[in-house]
Design a protein around this motif. Structure first.
Motif, mmCIF file in Angstrom:
data_model
loop_
_atom_site.group_PDB
_atom_site.id
_atom_site.type_symbol
_atom_site.label_atom_id
_atom_site.label_comp_id
_atom_site.label_asym_id
_atom_site.label_seq_id
_atom_site.Cartn_x
_atom_site.Cartn_y
_atom_site.Cartn_z
ATOM 1 N N MET A 82 27.444 43.906 30.500
ATOM 2 C CA MET A 82 27.504 43.149 29.258
ATOM 3 C C MET A 82 26.303 43.504 28.384
ATOM 4 O O MET A 82 25.157 43.253 28.776
ATOM 5 N N ASN A 83 26.573 44.096 27.253
ATOM 6 C CA ASN A 83 25.533 44.482 26.308
ATOM 7 C C ASN A 83 25.679 43.696 25.013
ATOM 8 O O ASN A 83 26.730 43.113 24.743
ATOM 9 N N SER A 84 24.631 43.705 24.214
ATOM 10 C CA SER A 84 24.634 43.020 22.907
ATOM 11 C C SER A 84 25.143 41.587 23.050
ATOM 12 O O SER A 84 26.008 41.134 22.286
ATOM 13 N N LEU A 85 24.595 40.898 24.012
ATOM 14 C CA LEU A 85 25.074 39.537 24.301
ATOM 15 C C LEU A 85 24.785 38.595 23.149
ATOM 16 O O LEU A 85 23.757 38.714 22.450
ATOM 17 N N LYS A 86 25.694 37.644 22.976
ATOM 18 C CA LYS A 86 25.610 36.649 21.912
ATOM 19 C C LYS A 86 25.611 35.250 22.532
ATOM 20 O O LYS A 86 26.126 35.070 23.643
ATOM 21 N N PRO A 87 25.080 34.272 21.824
ATOM 22 C CA PRO A 87 25.114 32.902 22.369
ATOM 23 C C PRO A 87 26.521 32.436 22.724
ATOM 24 O O PRO A 87 26.696 31.691 23.702
ATOM 25 N N GLU A 88 27.518 32.895 22.002
ATOM 26 C CA GLU A 88 28.897 32.483 22.302
ATOM 27 C C GLU A 88 29.451 33.110 23.577
ATOM 28 O O GLU A 88 30.548 32.769 24.013
ATOM 29 N N ASP A 89 28.697 34.027 24.190
ATOM 30 C CA ASP A 89 29.082 34.569 25.493
ATOM 31 C C ASP A 89 28.652 33.653 26.632
ATOM 32 O O ASP A 89 28.999 33.903 27.792
ATOM 33 N N THR A 90 27.905 32.611 26.323
ATOM 34 C CA THR A 90 27.456 31.678 27.347
ATOM 35 C C THR A 90 28.642 31.010 28.019
ATOM 36 O O THR A 90 29.501 30.428 27.353
ATOM 37 N N ALA A 91 28.695 31.105 29.351
ATOM 38 C CA ALA A 91 29.815 30.554 30.115
ATOM 39 C C ALA A 91 29.562 30.803 31.598
ATOM 40 O O ALA A 91 28.636 31.541 31.969
ATOM 41 N N VAL A 92 30.396 30.202 32.414
ATOM 42 C CA VAL A 92 30.474 30.591 33.818
ATOM 43 C C VAL A 92 31.485 31.734 33.906
ATOM 44 O O VAL A 92 32.608 31.614 33.403
ATOM 45 N N TYR A 93 31.067 32.822 34.518
ATOM 46 C CA TYR A 93 31.919 34.010 34.633
ATOM 47 C C TYR A 93 32.506 34.070 36.038
ATOM 48 O O TYR A 93 31.772 33.974 37.038
ATOM 49 N N TYR A 94 33.826 34.264 36.098
ATOM 50 C CA TYR A 94 34.551 34.303 37.351
ATOM 51 C C TYR A 94 35.173 35.674 37.568
ATOM 52 O O TYR A 94 35.759 36.252 36.650
ATOM 53 N N CYS A 95 35.076 36.136 38.792
ATOM 54 C CA CYS A 95 35.762 37.337 39.229
ATOM 55 C C CYS A 95 37.085 36.923 39.860
ATOM 56 O O CYS A 95 37.164 35.881 40.529
ATOM 57 N N ALA A 96 38.121 37.726 39.663
ATOM 58 C CA ALA A 96 39.424 37.411 40.226
ATOM 59 C C ALA A 96 40.091 38.672 40.744
ATOM 60 O O ALA A 96 39.892 39.759 40.191
ATOM 61 N N ALA A 97 40.885 38.510 41.788
ATOM 62 C CA ALA A 97 41.614 39.626 42.388
ATOM 63 C C ALA A 97 43.107 39.349 42.355
ATOM 64 O O ALA A 97 43.549 38.229 42.633
ATOM 65 N N ARG A 98 43.852 40.360 42.001
ATOM 66 C CA ARG A 98 45.303 40.262 41.971
ATOM 67 C C ARG A 98 45.872 41.218 43.010
ATOM 68 O O ARG A 98 45.533 42.415 43.008
ATOM 69 N N VAL A 99 46.745 40.685 43.876
ATOM 70 C CA VAL A 99 47.334 41.505 44.934
ATOM 71 C C VAL A 99 48.480 42.313 44.336
ATOM 72 O O VAL A 99 49.655 42.088 44.610
ATOM 73 N N ALA A 100 48.114 43.209 43.457
ATOM 74 C CA ALA A 100 49.044 44.104 42.784
ATOM 75 C C ALA A 100 48.196 45.171 42.111
ATOM 76 O O ALA A 100 47.017 44.937 41.810
ATOM 77 N N ALA A 101 48.800 46.308 41.871
ATOM 78 C CA ALA A 101 48.039 47.426 41.323
ATOM 79 C C ALA A 101 47.787 47.296 39.831
ATOM 80 O O ALA A 101 46.755 47.744 39.319
ATOM 81 N N LEU A 102 48.723 46.678 39.122
ATOM 82 C CA LEU A 102 48.639 46.640 37.673
ATOM 83 C C LEU A 102 47.806 45.455 37.206
ATOM 84 O O LEU A 102 47.923 44.346 37.729
ATOM 85 N N ALA A 103 47.003 45.687 36.200
ATOM 86 C CA ALA A 103 46.144 44.649 35.668
ATOM 87 C C ALA A 103 46.930 43.725 34.740
ATOM 88 O O ALA A 103 47.960 44.099 34.191
ATOM 89 N N THR A 104 46.420 42.518 34.605
ATOM 90 C CA THR A 104 47.018 41.539 33.716
ATOM 91 C C THR A 104 45.919 40.681 33.110
ATOM 92 O O THR A 104 44.875 40.471 33.723
#
Length: 123
Positions: A82-104
């Motif tokens: 994450m570059n050029s961060l802004k105050p509106e980027d403030t949040a809890v960030y979550y990682c998620a995994a999908r049991v499938a090859a294609l992203a969504t």
């Protein structure tokens, strides 16, 4: 069962950078689509970025050009630079995994979630 552990969050000034990491358990990580979402106080969880098994990525318009998602299948890890961060980027960030090859970009299509890491950007 897949376990996801995020790290790398913290406090940074506006314009600064952070790199989030998400370490995943499991032998089939390379076949999963992985995503990053964020949730600010009082707001719904929001899509940030996703990457499919071959490295193809999608980004939310709000982070396009500033954030980069990548993965290292040998380390079972996905990153969010994450570059050029802004105050509106403030949040809890979550990682998620999908049991499938294609992203969504849709949160309900992900099967596993990490506990989240706080990112705070001061103005």
């Amino acid at each position: 069962q897949v376990q996801l552990v995020e790290s790398g969050g913290g406090l940074v000034q506006s314009g600064g950078s952070l790199r989030l990491s998400c370490a995943a358990s499991g032998r089939t990580f390379s076949s999963y689509a992985m995503g990053w979402f964020r949730q600010a106080p009082g707001k719904e969880r929001q899509f940030v970025a996703t990457i499919n098994w071959s490295g193809g990525a999608l980004y939310a318009d709000s982070v396009k050009g500033r954030f980069t998602i990548s993965r290292d299948n040998a380390k079972n890890t996905v990153y969010l630079q994450m570059n050029s961060l802004k105050p509106e980027d403030t949040a809890v960030y979550y990682c998620a995994a999908r049991v499938a090859a294609l992203a969504t970009t849709t949160a309900r299509n992900y099967n596993y979630w990490g506990q989240g890491t706080q990112v705070t950007v001061s103005s």
